[in-house]
Design a protein around this motif. Structure first.
Motif, mmCIF file in Angstrom:
data_model
loop_
_atom_site.group_PDB
_atom_site.id
_atom_site.type_symbol
_atom_site.label_atom_id
_atom_site.label_comp_id
_atom_site.label_asym_id
_atom_site.label_seq_id
_atom_site.Cartn_x
_atom_site.Cartn_y
_atom_site.Cartn_z
ATOM 1 N N PRO A 5 0.843 -1.206 0.000
ATOM 2 C CA PRO A 5 0.000 0.000 0.000
ATOM 3 C C PRO A 5 0.876 1.253 0.000
ATOM 4 O O PRO A 5 1.970 1.239 0.554
ATOM 5 C CB PRO A 5 -0.791 -0.105 1.308
ATOM 6 N N LEU A 6 0.398 2.309 -0.630
ATOM 7 C CA LEU A 6 1.140 3.577 -0.589
ATOM 8 C C LEU A 6 1.070 4.130 0.825
ATOM 9 O O LEU A 6 -0.003 4.162 1.427
ATOM 10 C CB LEU A 6 0.525 4.582 -1.560
ATOM 11 N N THR A 7 2.202 4.555 1.353
ATOM 12 C CA THR A 7 2.236 5.073 2.722
ATOM 13 C C THR A 7 2.187 6.597 2.698
ATOM 14 O O THR A 7 3.019 7.236 2.054
ATOM 15 C CB THR A 7 3.525 4.617 3.429
ATOM 16 N N ILE A 8 1.206 7.152 3.398
ATOM 17 C CA ILE A 8 1.010 8.607 3.392
ATOM 18 C C ILE A 8 1.047 9.132 4.823
ATOM 19 O O ILE A 8 0.259 8.696 5.667
ATOM 20 C CB ILE A 8 -0.350 8.978 2.743
ATOM 21 N N ALA A 9 1.954 10.052 5.085
ATOM 22 C CA ALA A 9 2.023 10.661 6.421
ATOM 23 C C ALA A 9 1.116 11.885 6.456
ATOM 24 O O ALA A 9 1.138 12.704 5.536
ATOM 25 C CB ALA A 9 3.455 11.063 6.739
ATOM 26 N N LEU A 10 0.333 11.974 7.528
ATOM 27 C CA LEU A 10 -0.553 13.125 7.696
ATOM 28 C C LEU A 10 -0.192 13.842 8.997
ATOM 29 O O LEU A 10 0.129 13.188 9.993
ATOM 30 C CB LEU A 10 -2.018 12.666 7.784
ATOM 31 N N PRO A 11 -0.261 15.178 8.992
ATOM 32 C CA PRO A 11 0.036 15.887 10.235
ATOM 33 C C PRO A 11 -1.188 15.888 11.144
ATOM 34 O O PRO A 11 -2.312 16.070 10.667
ATOM 35 C CB PRO A 11 0.357 17.304 9.736
ATOM 36 N N LYS A 12 -0.964 15.674 12.439
ATOM 37 C CA LYS A 12 -2.079 15.681 13.393
ATOM 38 C C LYS A 12 -2.756 17.048 13.377
ATOM 39 O O LYS A 12 -2.080 18.065 13.226
ATOM 40 C CB LYS A 12 -1.548 15.435 14.804
ATOM 41 N N GLY A 13 -4.063 17.060 13.539
ATOM 42 C CA GLY A 13 -4.762 18.341 13.644
ATOM 43 C C GLY A 13 -5.696 18.601 12.480
ATOM 44 O O GLY A 13 -6.208 17.680 11.849
ATOM 45 N N ARG A 14 -5.862 19.905 12.196
ATOM 46 C CA ARG A 14 -6.873 20.305 11.220
ATOM 47 C C ARG A 14 -6.594 19.751 9.819
ATOM 48 O O ARG A 14 -7.493 19.327 9.115
ATOM 49 C CB ARG A 14 -6.938 21.834 11.187
ATOM 50 N N LEU A 15 -5.303 19.760 9.419
ATOM 51 C CA LEU A 15 -4.973 19.268 8.075
ATOM 52 C C LEU A 15 -5.368 17.807 7.896
ATOM 53 O O LEU A 15 -5.830 17.396 6.837
ATOM 54 C CB LEU A 15 -3.477 19.408 7.801
ATOM 55 N N LYS A 42 -10.293 0.690 3.286
ATOM 56 C CA LYS A 42 -10.940 -0.634 3.259
ATOM 57 C C LYS A 42 -10.164 -1.629 2.381
ATOM 58 O O LYS A 42 -9.975 -2.780 2.743
ATOM 59 C CB LYS A 42 -12.383 -0.456 2.746
ATOM 60 N N ASP A 43 -9.698 -1.185 1.223
ATOM 61 C CA ASP A 43 -9.016 -2.083 0.280
ATOM 62 C C ASP A 43 -7.516 -2.185 0.521
ATOM 63 O O ASP A 43 -6.790 -2.793 -0.267
ATOM 64 C CB ASP A 43 -9.259 -1.613 -1.161
ATOM 65 N N LYS A 44 -7.046 -1.555 1.562
ATOM 66 C CA LYS A 44 -5.617 -1.530 1.919
ATOM 67 C C LYS A 44 -4.746 -1.062 0.750
ATOM 68 O O LYS A 44 -3.656 -1.567 0.512
ATOM 69 C CB LYS A 44 -5.180 -2.908 2.424
ATOM 70 N N GLN A 45 -5.266 -0.092 0.033
ATOM 71 C CA GLN A 45 -4.438 0.531 -1.016
ATOM 72 C C GLN A 45 -3.525 1.577 -0.414
ATOM 73 O O GLN A 45 -2.494 1.906 -0.969
ATOM 74 C CB GLN A 45 -5.338 1.264 -2.014
ATOM 75 N N PHE A 46 -3.963 2.136 0.727
ATOM 76 C CA PHE A 46 -3.221 3.218 1.366
ATOM 77 C C PHE A 46 -3.015 2.931 2.846
ATOM 78 O O PHE A 46 -3.918 2.439 3.517
ATOM 79 C CB PHE A 46 -3.966 4.553 1.235
ATOM 80 N N LYS A 47 -1.818 3.254 3.312
ATOM 81 C CA LYS A 47 -1.538 3.177 4.746
ATOM 82 C C LYS A 47 -1.276 4.609 5.194
ATOM 83 O O LYS A 47 -0.393 5.282 4.640
ATOM 84 C CB LYS A 47 -0.289 2.320 4.968
ATOM 85 N N PHE A 48 -2.052 5.070 6.152
ATOM 86 C CA PHE A 48 -1.908 6.450 6.622
ATOM 87 C C PHE A 48 -1.213 6.435 7.978
ATOM 88 O O PHE A 48 -1.578 5.634 8.844
ATOM 89 C CB PHE A 48 -3.283 7.111 6.764
ATOM 90 N N ILE A 49 -0.225 7.291 8.146
ATOM 91 C CA ILE A 49 0.391 7.394 9.472
ATOM 92 C C ILE A 49 0.258 8.830 9.963
ATOM 93 O O ILE A 49 0.375 9.770 9.178
ATOM 94 C CB ILE A 49 1.862 6.907 9.498
#
Lengths: 206, 360
Positions: A5-15, A42-49
């Motif tokens: 899955p593509l791994t995407i980092a997200l910043p905590k908070g509003r963004l 659901k399809d495990k195409q993306f992993k968000f951290i």
């Protein structure tokens, strides 16, 4: 190359919320349950951290997250370079120089004393203008600096200006527009370019 | 007690390896060296430092800011070895003659340059690589690329090798000044294509859109033939001829059946200013940055007085040590305890003569 899955980092908070909403609008739902910091669609195409905003470039640089959503201010401070794949319509703000209302401000070659979280940006900005600048590093509540007399000026992000107003401060100069981007670690992009290009097309907001 | 802090840290720009970590690194490097030797390459060792002035015009801004300089007893400014290719380029001119060409050599050495304490992802202190000197034709390019693919077979992970062409870039933008070309190249390297199209249009470049499209291409070996051929006839005869060269390179690479995925990626332009021909980087999952890089630099040796073409690559071996395929014969056997030293010694001699590794 294994299909992960593509791994995407997200910043905590509003963004984080805004990105989650954008994905949901496009039909991909995910949620961080029970204070967990990792989530999949659901399809495990993306992993968000989920990471602290200022740490996001670190995860991206080391390839732990291949993609990330981050403001150009944070990336600039990190000194790292990533591919800017997509500019989002949300999260935009302005880097400004501000000080006490009515304070006598003029940009000359006289030394400026500035309190800021954004030390690299401030140093580089004024160095390009040939203005010497003394920087006092703060990690938060920067608006207090002129109020309490720590420094006459601050360089900070301004969205609505209400915090400045509440503290009797005003903007003297807009230094730079700041945008939020979908970023990629260059090596990660090279490996997964087909999937990533599809994602960029998918997230485009036109 | 003296400052313990200084016992616990190393200065930026160097790294030590010990015990198991060093053992794996040595095995991996030896395996690569053995392979290069089997393919007719001879070992070379470059000096640890050399005169700064001779390399100065060839250093880009990043490299300049990261190298360590020192002054010798005669007051000459020196630099520590921060780029093996550069140091080697000077040395081969001193030892090779035209009659020695083509010459093949390999190296396995440390480089010494500043690296941000937080930037462990670069990890480029140890490099192993090859140089093929005096083989200016496509066979030279093919030899180096196929050897890179074979070298990467020593590691238990998948790689993709992205191949670009500095020659094609220089030909398409031949009408631009060096500074303008550097600006365009830097944007292509960042895959930041939009500003380039506007820049080209403002300069009155006729085929702005087509040029930007071309350099944004990433194509698999199977896609190269059909897609790249569409760009022939758009720029110049010289560009067409370079496109033919790329088509031929990919067609022959496909025929070789190399084990790693190859892609044409024209945004790969090489980060060093001395590249003149094709350039490439190899990537693997979780590496963060390229694990191997190289290309052709036909004018570099001439700057040191020896006019010969050169093509080669470097593998940043430390980034790959954890993937090295260790053979079971590399396990260390412990000699049975309870025997006298003489008995254990004799058994040890017998086992080591069979190529086994032992511990008394």
């Amino acid at each position: 190359m294994k299909e992960l899955p593509l791994t995407i980092a997200l910043p905590k908070g509003r963004l984080q919320k805004q990105v989650q909403e954008l994905f949901a609008k496009k039909g991909i739902a995910f949620d961080f349950e029970d204070r967990k910091l990792v989530a999949y669609d659901k399809d495990k195409q993306f992993k968000f951290i989920l990471v602290k905003n200022s740490d996001l470039p670190v995860y991206l640089k080391h390839g732990i997250a291949g993609l990330g959503v981050c403001g150009s201010d944070v990336v600039y401070e990190s000194g790292d370079e990533f591919y800017k794949l997509l500019k989002f319509s949300f999260g935009g703000t302005t880097m400004c120089l501000a000080g006490m209302k009515g304070c006598d401000y003029s940009e000359s070659d006289r030394k400026l004393t500035v309190a800021t979280k954004f030390t690299k940006f401030t140093e580089d900005y004024y160095s390009k203008l040939g203005v010497p600048v003394e920087i006092i590093k703060l990690n938060g509540s920067v608006e207090l600096a002129p109020v309490l007399g720590l420094a006459p000026y601050i360089v900070d992000l301004v969205e609505t200006g209400s915090t400045l107003k509440a503290n009797n401060l005003e903007i003297f100069k807009k230094l730079q527009e700041i945008s939020v981007y979908l970023l990629a670690n260059p090596a990660y992009f090279k490996i997964h370019y087909k999937k990533i290009e599809k994602l960029v097309e998918f997230l485009s907001e036109d | 007690m003296k400052n313990k802090h200084n016992y616990l840290r190393n200065p930026q720009g160097t790294e030590g390896l010990y015990f198991e970590e060093a053992d794996i690194h040595k095995q991996a490097s030896s395996s690569l060296e053995r392979m290069f030797s089997n393919w007719g390459y001879s070992p070379v060792k470059t000096p640890v430092f050399d005169f700064y002035d001779i390399y100065e015009p060839l250093l880009d801004r990043d490299l300049k800011s990261n190298i360590y300089r020192l002054i010798d007893r005669d007051g000459d400014l020196l630099m520590l070895r921060s780029d093996i290719t550069l140091f080697l380029a000077k040395q081969v001119g001193r030892v090779l003659r035209d009659s020695d060409l083509p010459a093949r050599c390999f190296y396995s050495d440390t480089i010494l340059r500043h690296q941000d304490s937080e930037d462990v992802s670069k990890n480029e202190f140890y490099q192993t690589g090859i140089e093929l000197i005096g083989k200016p034709d496509i066979d030279g390019d093919l030899e180096v690329l196929s050897l890179l693919s074979l070298a990467l077979d020593n590691y238990d992970t998948d790689f993709v090798i992205h191949i670009g062409s500095r020659a094609l870039f220089d030909l398409v933008f031949s009408s631009f000044s060096t500074e303008k070309k550097a600006e365009i190249a830097s944007k292509f390297l960042d895959r930041n294509f939009k500003p380039v199209e506007s820049l080209l249009e403002s300069e009155g470049f006729e085929k702005s859109k087509e040029a930007v499209d071309l350099f944004s291409l990433i194509l698999t070996v199977e896609e190269v033939g059909l897609t790249l051929a569409k760009y022939k006839g758009l720029f110049s005869v010289a560009v067409d001829s370079e496109i033919d060269k790329i088509l031929s390179l990919f067609s022959q690479l496909q025929e070789c059946g190399l084990s790693h995925e190859l892609r044409l990626d024209l945004s790969e332009l090489g980060t060093q200013p001395y590249y003149t021909g094709f350039v490439f980087n190899a990537y693997t999952n979780l590496s963060g940055t390229a694990v191997a890089s190289g290309g052709r630099y036909d004018k570099l040796l001439k700057k040191f007085g020896f006019d010969a073409s050169s093509v080669g690559f470097s593998i940043m071996t430390r980034k790959l040590d954890s993937f090295f395929k260790q053979s079971s014969s590399q396990d260390v056997e412990k000699i049975e305890e309870g025997l006298s030293f003489a008995q254990r010694y004799k058994e040890a001699v017998s086992l080591t003569s069979q190529g086994k590794r032992i511990k008394l």
